[in-house]
Scaffold this active site. Sequence first.
Site, PDB file in Angstrom:
ATOM      1  N   TYR A 127     -10.250   4.436  -0.992  1.00 34.12           N
ATOM      2  CA  TYR A 127     -11.526   4.717  -0.328  1.00 34.12           C
ATOM      3  C   TYR A 127     -12.439   5.569  -1.204  1.00 34.12           C
ATOM      4  O   TYR A 127     -13.650   5.336  -1.273  1.00 34.12           O
ATOM      5  CB  TYR A 127     -11.304   5.393   1.017  1.00 34.12           C
ATOM      6  N   GLU A 151     -12.037   0.690  12.705  1.00 36.32           N
ATOM      7  CA  GLU A 151     -10.854   1.187  13.409  1.00 36.32           C
ATOM      8  C   GLU A 151      -9.601   0.965  12.564  1.00 36.32           C
ATOM      9  O   GLU A 151      -8.778   1.860  12.432  1.00 36.32           O
ATOM     10  CB  GLU A 151     -10.715   0.496  14.765  1.00 36.32           C
ATOM     11  N   GLY A 179      -8.248  -7.785  -4.527  1.00 39.94           N
ATOM     12  CA  GLY A 179      -9.640  -7.534  -4.159  1.00 39.94           C
ATOM     13  C   GLY A 179      -9.947  -7.820  -2.702  1.00 39.94           C
ATOM     14  O   GLY A 179     -11.104  -7.746  -2.287  1.00 39.94           O
ATOM     15  N   ILE A 180      -8.911  -8.129  -1.915  1.00 38.37           N
ATOM     16  CA  ILE A 180      -9.129  -8.481  -0.503  1.00 38.37           C
ATOM     17  C   ILE A 180      -9.616  -7.274   0.295  1.00 38.37           C
ATOM     18  O   ILE A 180     -10.545  -7.390   1.101  1.00 38.37           O
ATOM     19  CB  ILE A 180      -7.856  -9.095   0.108  1.00 38.37           C
ATOM     20  N   GLY A 181      -9.019  -6.112   0.070  1.00 39.33           N
ATOM     21  CA  GLY A 181      -9.457  -4.907   0.784  1.00 39.33           C
ATOM     22  C   GLY A 181     -10.907  -4.580   0.462  1.00 39.33           C
ATOM     23  O   GLY A 181     -11.699  -4.269   1.360  1.00 39.33           O
ATOM     24  N   ASN A 212      -1.363   8.941   3.525  1.00 43.48           N
ATOM     25  CA  ASN A 212      -1.607   7.652   2.875  1.00 43.48           C
ATOM     26  C   ASN A 212      -2.470   7.853   1.618  1.00 43.48           C
ATOM     27  O   ASN A 212      -3.641   7.498   1.576  1.00 43.48           O
ATOM     28  CB  ASN A 212      -2.252   6.680   3.852  1.00 43.48           C
ATOM     29  N   LYS A 213      -1.851   8.420   0.597  1.00 51.22           N
ATOM     30  CA  LYS A 213      -2.568   8.773  -0.641  1.00 51.22           C
ATOM     31  C   LYS A 213      -3.155   7.547  -1.338  1.00 51.22           C
ATOM     32  O   LYS A 213      -4.232   7.627  -1.909  1.00 51.22           O
ATOM     33  CB  LYS A 213      -1.652   9.536  -1.600  1.00 51.22           C
ATOM     34  N   GLY A 273      -4.115  -5.846  -4.238  1.00 42.20           N
ATOM     35  CA  GLY A 273      -4.441  -5.915  -5.657  1.00 42.20           C
ATOM     36  C   GLY A 273      -5.254  -7.140  -6.042  1.00 42.20           C
ATOM     37  O   GLY A 273      -5.559  -7.338  -7.213  1.00 42.20           O
ATOM     38  N   TYR A 297       3.821  -0.426   8.952  1.00 42.20           N
ATOM     39  CA  TYR A 297       3.488   0.232   7.681  1.00 42.20           C
ATOM     40  C   TYR A 297       3.149   1.707   7.910  1.00 42.20           C
ATOM     41  O   TYR A 297       3.555   2.577   7.138  1.00 42.20           O
ATOM     42  CB  TYR A 297       2.308  -0.483   7.017  1.00 42.20           C
TER      43      TYR A 297
END
Length: 171
Positions: free
Chosen positions: A139, A91, A103-105, A132-133, A101, A33
Amino acid sequence: MSDAKSKPRFTIRPAVPDDAETLVNLIRELAIYEKLEHFAKASAADLQKNLFGPRPYAEALIAEVDSVPVGMALFFHTFSTFRGQPGIHLEDVFVQPEHRGLGIGKALLGTLARIARDRGCGRLEWAVLDWNKSAIGFYKSLGGAPLDEWTVFRIADEPLERLTRYAPESS
């Protein structure tokens, strides 16, 4: 089990030694990715030794949807000399694109924030690639802020070996 109308159920758990191969696979997906596949050299044996061996250098969380691994966060402790307290450096965090999408992140980062708080850490920090916009926006939506006045430096491989020449001989 989820049906077509409900969101898949996911869980976040600490990685265990049997997850080493799963982590390697997720790391490779992340490297692809990020267009950095040529740098992804970690093996399951490397992770067994360095995450679960006698001296663990890092830890990982695994995200699962219906008991199938779909994401991970790999982190380690840092120390702030100015604050006089530990911190956590994230890291890498990765969720497979088809599971974004949900909610896992946010759940991975929330779990890491809880770990940081529970361990008395004063901060959680990470780096993100400039291009990585979508990650930068994600974030920022969580309250993350870039440290524009800092530049990350790295030394590895032959330059790292060359730098050892300046160390005094051990007594």
